[in-house]
Design a protein around this motif. Structure first.
Motif, PDB file in Angstrom:
ATOM      1  N   LYS A 152       0.824  -1.219   0.000  1.00 29.08           N
ATOM      2  CA  LYS A 152       0.000   0.000   0.000  1.00 29.08           C
ATOM      3  C   LYS A 152       0.857   1.269   0.000  1.00 29.08           C
ATOM      4  CE  LYS A 152      -4.155   0.131   1.872  1.00 29.08           C
ATOM      5  NZ  LYS A 152      -5.114   0.274   2.987  1.00 29.08           N
ATOM      6  N   ILE A 153       1.996   1.203   0.680  1.00 30.93           N
ATOM      7  CA  ILE A 153       2.842   2.405   0.753  1.00 30.93           C
ATOM      8  C   ILE A 153       3.463   2.721  -0.604  1.00 30.93           C
ATOM      9  CG2 ILE A 153       4.892   3.443   1.804  1.00 30.93           C
ATOM     10  CD1 ILE A 153       4.274   1.717   4.288  1.00 30.93           C
ATOM     11  N   PHE A 154       3.973   1.685  -1.249  1.00 27.42           N
ATOM     12  CA  PHE A 154       4.647   1.884  -2.539  1.00 27.42           C
ATOM     13  C   PHE A 154       3.681   1.615  -3.691  1.00 27.42           C
ATOM     14  CE2 PHE A 154       7.975   0.741   0.534  1.00 27.42           C
ATOM     15  CZ  PHE A 154       8.780   1.861   0.422  1.00 27.42           C
ATOM     16  N   ARG A 155       2.521   2.230  -3.633  1.00 23.11           N
ATOM     17  CA  ARG A 155       1.569   2.044  -4.734  1.00 23.11           C
ATOM     18  C   ARG A 155       1.623   3.282  -5.639  1.00 23.11           C
ATOM     19  NH1 ARG A 155      -2.517   3.223  -0.270  1.00 23.11           N
ATOM     20  NH2 ARG A 155      -3.186   5.364  -0.675  1.00 23.11           N
ATOM     21  N   PRO A 156       1.241   3.114  -6.892  1.00 28.88           N
ATOM     22  CA  PRO A 156       1.263   4.272  -7.792  1.00 28.88           C
ATOM     23  C   PRO A 156       0.258   5.315  -7.309  1.00 28.88           C
ATOM     24  CG  PRO A 156       0.977   2.218  -9.006  1.00 28.88           C
ATOM     25  CD  PRO A 156       0.807   1.887  -7.568  1.00 28.88           C
ATOM     26  N   ILE A 157       0.606   6.570  -7.442  1.00 29.83           N
ATOM     27  CA  ILE A 157      -0.267   7.647  -6.973  1.00 29.83           C
ATOM     28  C   ILE A 157      -1.035   8.236  -8.144  1.00 29.83           C
ATOM     29  CG2 ILE A 157       1.609   9.339  -7.177  1.00 29.83           C
ATOM     30  CD1 ILE A 157       0.399  10.759  -4.765  1.00 29.83           C
ATOM     31  N   LEU A 158      -2.307   8.537  -7.924  1.00 27.82           N
ATOM     32  CA  LEU A 158      -3.098   9.166  -8.982  1.00 27.82           C
ATOM     33  C   LEU A 158      -2.934  10.681  -8.890  1.00 27.82           C
ATOM     34  CD1 LEU A 158      -6.191   6.817  -8.751  1.00 27.82           C
ATOM     35  CD2 LEU A 158      -4.385   6.816 -10.488  1.00 27.82           C
ATOM     36  N   SER A 159      -3.408  11.234  -7.764  1.00 29.06           N
ATOM     37  CA  SER A 159      -3.194  12.664  -7.544  1.00 29.06           C
ATOM     38  C   SER A 159      -3.350  12.921  -6.058  1.00 29.06           C
ATOM     39  CB  SER A 159      -4.214  13.487  -8.315  1.00 29.06           C
ATOM     40  OG  SER A 159      -5.499  13.244  -7.768  1.00 29.06           O
ATOM     41  N   THR A 160      -2.891  14.081  -5.599  1.00 27.96           N
ATOM     42  CA  THR A 160      -3.068  14.394  -4.190  1.00 27.96           C
ATOM     43  C   THR A 160      -3.817  15.717  -4.066  1.00 27.96           C
ATOM     44  OG1 THR A 160      -1.998  14.603  -2.046  1.00 27.96           O
ATOM     45  CG2 THR A 160      -0.803  15.525  -3.937  1.00 27.96           C
ATOM     46  N   GLY A 161      -3.799  16.295  -2.871  1.00 31.99           N
ATOM     47  CA  GLY A 161      -4.558  17.521  -2.652  1.00 31.99           C
ATOM     48  C   GLY A 161      -5.838  17.218  -1.904  1.00 31.99           C
ATOM     49  N   ARG A 179      -7.254  13.267   5.781  1.00 32.28           N
ATOM     50  CA  ARG A 179      -7.604  12.652   4.509  1.00 32.28           C
ATOM     51  C   ARG A 179      -7.090  13.511   3.357  1.00 32.28           C
ATOM     52  NH1 ARG A 179     -11.737   9.151   3.194  1.00 32.28           N
ATOM     53  NH2 ARG A 179     -12.938   9.139   5.102  1.00 32.28           N
ATOM     54  N   THR A 180      -6.535  12.853   2.356  1.00 31.78           N
ATOM     55  CA  THR A 180      -6.223  13.546   1.107  1.00 31.78           C
ATOM     56  C   THR A 180      -6.956  12.794   0.002  1.00 31.78           C
ATOM     57  OG1 THR A 180      -4.351  12.196   0.389  1.00 31.78           O
ATOM     58  CG2 THR A 180      -3.874  13.931   1.976  1.00 31.78           C
ATOM     59  N   LYS A 181      -6.842  13.285  -1.216  1.00 28.79           N
ATOM     60  CA  LYS A 181      -7.487  12.592  -2.329  1.00 28.79           C
ATOM     61  C   LYS A 181      -6.969  11.160  -2.433  1.00 28.79           C
ATOM     62  CE  LYS A 181      -8.359  15.701  -5.706  1.00 28.79           C
ATOM     63  NZ  LYS A 181      -7.850  16.482  -6.841  1.00 28.79           N
ATOM     64  N   GLU A 182      -5.720  10.961  -2.011  1.00 25.97           N
ATOM     65  CA  GLU A 182      -5.071   9.677  -2.197  1.00 25.97           C
ATOM     66  C   GLU A 182      -5.133   8.787  -0.962  1.00 25.97           C
ATOM     67  OE1 GLU A 182      -3.599   8.325  -4.938  1.00 25.97           O
ATOM     68  OE2 GLU A 182      -3.166   6.551  -3.719  1.00 25.97           O
ATOM     69  N   SER A 183      -5.001   9.382   0.227  1.00 29.07           N
ATOM     70  CA  SER A 183      -4.845   8.519   1.395  1.00 29.07           C
ATOM     71  C   SER A 183      -5.548   9.026   2.647  1.00 29.07           C
ATOM     72  CB  SER A 183      -3.360   8.291   1.672  1.00 29.07           C
ATOM     73  OG  SER A 183      -2.619   9.472   1.511  1.00 29.07           O
ATOM     74  N   CYS A 184      -5.474   8.194   3.677  1.00 34.93           N
ATOM     75  CA  CYS A 184      -6.272   8.421   4.872  1.00 34.93           C
ATOM     76  C   CYS A 184      -5.482   7.925   6.088  1.00 34.93           C
ATOM     77  CB  CYS A 184      -7.535   7.595   4.683  1.00 34.93           C
ATOM     78  SG  CYS A 184      -8.746   7.862   5.923  1.00 34.93           S
TER      79      CYS A 184
END
Ligand code: ZN
Length: 640
Positions: free
Chosen positions: A169-178, A199-204
């Motif tokens: 989960k940590i080293f997964r491709p990122i879509l976008s953040t913000g 929370r961000t667009k990508e993670s929690c």
């Protein structure tokens, strides 16, 4: 292997090739937030000095190094070698080998000399093929430290599997953040059940996960995980600021309900937290209450825990980096710095913090490079919350104690097992040594003794200025001339019955169960005795009600309710607190604001009773010229 991991692997190979060190690498793995480098030939490490550190900087990832099994000496042989390498004055005490990771824990009396000593590390690796980790030989044995060490070695394979899963989960491709926002789940306009969802667009990410003592109502006692905005499946990581149960007491509950992600905290926090969670189960059982989780959930938590050291920036999700710094509150307490995106947004969460001197810890860290939002505690955030100077507090404390002892009374000090207990023990030891209070026995209840054992394993976390002092005259010793641990109820009874003055330190600190109640029952009716509070009393707890004037006590016993008149003297000494007072809180914000060079936009006040949180927010807005608010539980705040 996913694209991100593949890319990191290619970076590593290319770097080693450019250094002419291709021979070093046997393979690359991923465990939790770490990239694991398996080394084929440890000799290369000697020839190419610092190559692993340089590689880590190059790929901007945390690296763990392991030597291939065939290059490792047999543990018995390796132990002999290590004994030779460790200088005599450091005091070699033992070595524990983990064949799965290839790590050896070397226990020594003077750990600080060897910790971070590159020369020593390389020498051990070169001669044995095992990667050393230095541990301090504790002067008080802790079954928690020993138990967790055993568990980690015996369950090493299982733990590696858990960490490998986390790394996916940590080293997964990122879509976008913000789209950064926080959700207040507990510990807002109240003290207890701290829990903040970031929370961000990508993670929690969940910051703290505590319970609230003094209440049984589940919508009051626990974080609000029952709302639709909270989904346990979505959580990438849990970060624990420190080991007090109002910050970590509910973590095993997450594992009970299927969470299988990491818990990040400092190493002392990990041990103290496990000890206090087990105690929480025991105290519930004694009170005839069903605990919210059981021991197997704590075991799970341990398998997924990732202890971090201060000042080590670590990737915890594709778009969030974590950095822990000293908070000055208790051993291993952290100020949490979340760095979101690449320079996009920074959140600082103080947890509980002391921006001031205590006997054992340095003041809270504030020199962060950037901070757009600060989330700050407000336990003592009201205008009247001003603490006396440390010297005055100690003089007042010595006077109180001397007075009670001279009239033949007993002094009962309720303390949380972690933090104030060791602070008070340190102060008492120094006072007894200097003859500032009469020489009487000081009894220390078992849980406090155990927590103190954990303290003695982590002297490297104490303030640098006290380490030498403590090393020279260590108050925390099995053979202390002043302290007597109380380990069983029979002995407790004897202490209560003795017709001599004494001092007793017992848990719980807020009189919510635990051995302190056994003492209180018997000591309360006698005027010559005294009850001295030295820590914060949460609203609703028995401790708080006594401070507010309650004198008719009721104890639930097997035979029914027992009523006791409280006639012993009651004192509240606040100057030993591990929290900042109002002035320290304001100074902290000012200092931080200066350090982060104008980046501070918002201050969110939490962890304080409603009036105090609101008052501090108003005051900060005025004197620090920032936007400051004191949100309610369940409020959602958009940050970016
Ligand atoms: Zn705390």
């Amino acid at each position: 292997m996913n694209a991100v991991k593949k890319f990191i692997k290619e970076q590593i190979t290319a770097f080693l090739r450019s250094e002419g060190a291709e021979g070093l690498l046997s393979r690359v793995g991923f465990e939790g937030p770490y990239v694991v480098i398996y080394v084929k030939d440890p000799q290369v490490l000697l020839e190419k000095k610092d190559i692993v550190a340089r590689l880590a900087r190059h790929i901007r990832k945390r690296i763990i190094m392991r030597i291939d099994p065939e290059k490792r000496l047999d543990p018995e042989e390796a132990k002999k070698e290590i004994k030779e390498i460790v200088p005599d004055f450091v005091g070699f005490k033992g070595a524990d080998f983990d064949p799965v990771t290839g790590e050896v824990i070397i226990e020594v009396e003077r750990d600080l000399i060897l910790k971070g000593n590159q020369e020593f590390n390389t020498e051990v690796i070169r001669r044995t093929g095992w990667v050393p980790r230095i541990a301090r030989f504790p002067t008080i044995k802790s079954s928690t430290v020993e138990g967790i060490r055993r568990k980690y070695i015996e369950g090493s394979k299982q733990r590696r599997r858990s960490l490998e899963r986390i790394s996916e989960k940590i080293f997964r491709p990122i879509l976008s953040t913000g789209d950064v926002r926080i959700l207040a789940l507990g510990g807002f306009r109240e003290v207890g059940r701290s829990a903040i969802l970031v929370r961000t667009k990508e993670s929690c990410v969940l910051l703290d996960c505590g319970i609230k003592p003094g209440t049984r109502d589940p919508t009051e006692a626990y974080p609000r995980f029952d709302i639709p905005e909270f989904d346990i499946e979505e959580i990438d990581a849990v970060i624990i600021s420190h080991a007090h149960i109002d910050h970590c007491g509910f973590v095993p509950f997450l594992y009970k309900y299927g969470y299988r992600g990491p818990v990040y905290c400092s190493e002392p926090t990990l041990h103290l937290m496990a000890m206090l969670q087990e105690d929480l189960i025991d105290v519930a059982a004694q009170a005839g209450v069903i605990p919210p989780y059981d021991r197997k959930d704590i075991e799970k938590e341990l398998m997924y825990a990732v202890p971090l050291r201060y000042k080590r920036v670590t990737d915890i999700t594709p778009d969030i980096k974590l950095d822990l710094q000293n908070a000055g509150h208790i051993l291993g307490s952290c100020i949490v710095h979340l760095h979101i995106g690449d320079g996009l947004y920074n959140i600082i969460y103080t947890g509980d913090m002391k921006y001031g001197k205590t006997a054992l810890l340095g003041p809270a860290y504030y020199r962060f490079p950037r901070a757009e939002t600060l989330i700050i505690e407000s336990t003592y955030g009201a205008p009247e919350d001003l603490m006396k100077r440390r010297e005055e507090t100690e003089a007042e404390f010595a006077n109180l104690i001397s007075h009670v002892i001279e009239r033949g009374g007993k002094v009962l000090i309720p303390v949380p097992a972690v933090g104030r207990a060791q602070e008070i023990m340190f102060v008492l030891d120094r006072m007894l040594r200097a003859g500032k209070i009469p020489l009487v026995p000081v009894y220390i209840e078992g849980m406090i003794w155990e927590a103190t054992g954990i303290y003695t394993s982590y002297f490297d976390h104490l303030a640098p200025s006290v380490r030498d002092d403590i090393e020279a005259e260590n108050p925390f010793r099995e053979d202390s001339e002043f302290f007597t641990p109380i380990r069983d109820p029979m002995r407790r009874e004897e202490v209560i019955m003795e017709k001599k003055p004494c001092i007793v330190l017992a848990t719980s600190g807020m009189l919510e169960g635990g051995p302190v109640l056994e003492y209180l029952k018997e000591l309360a009716p006698k005027e010559e005795n005294a009850l001295i509070f030295v820590s914060y009393q949460i609203e609703g707890t028995l401790g708080r009600r006594i401070l507010d004037g309650l004198r008719e006590l009721e104890f639930r016993e097997k035979e029914g309710i027992r009523r006791v008149q409280l006639k012993m003297q009651v004192f509240n000494v606040t100057g030993f607190s591990g929290h900042s007072d109002r002035i320290q809180l304001v100074n902290y914000v000012k200092r931080l604001k200066g350090a982060v060079q104008g980046s501070l936009k918002k201050v969110i006040v939490c962890h304080g009773e409603e009036k105090k949180a609101k008052s501090l927010a108003r005051h900060l807005a005025r004197v620090c010229e920032v936007e400051a608010t004191a949100p309610h539980v369940l409020d959602m705040i958009r940050l970016y």
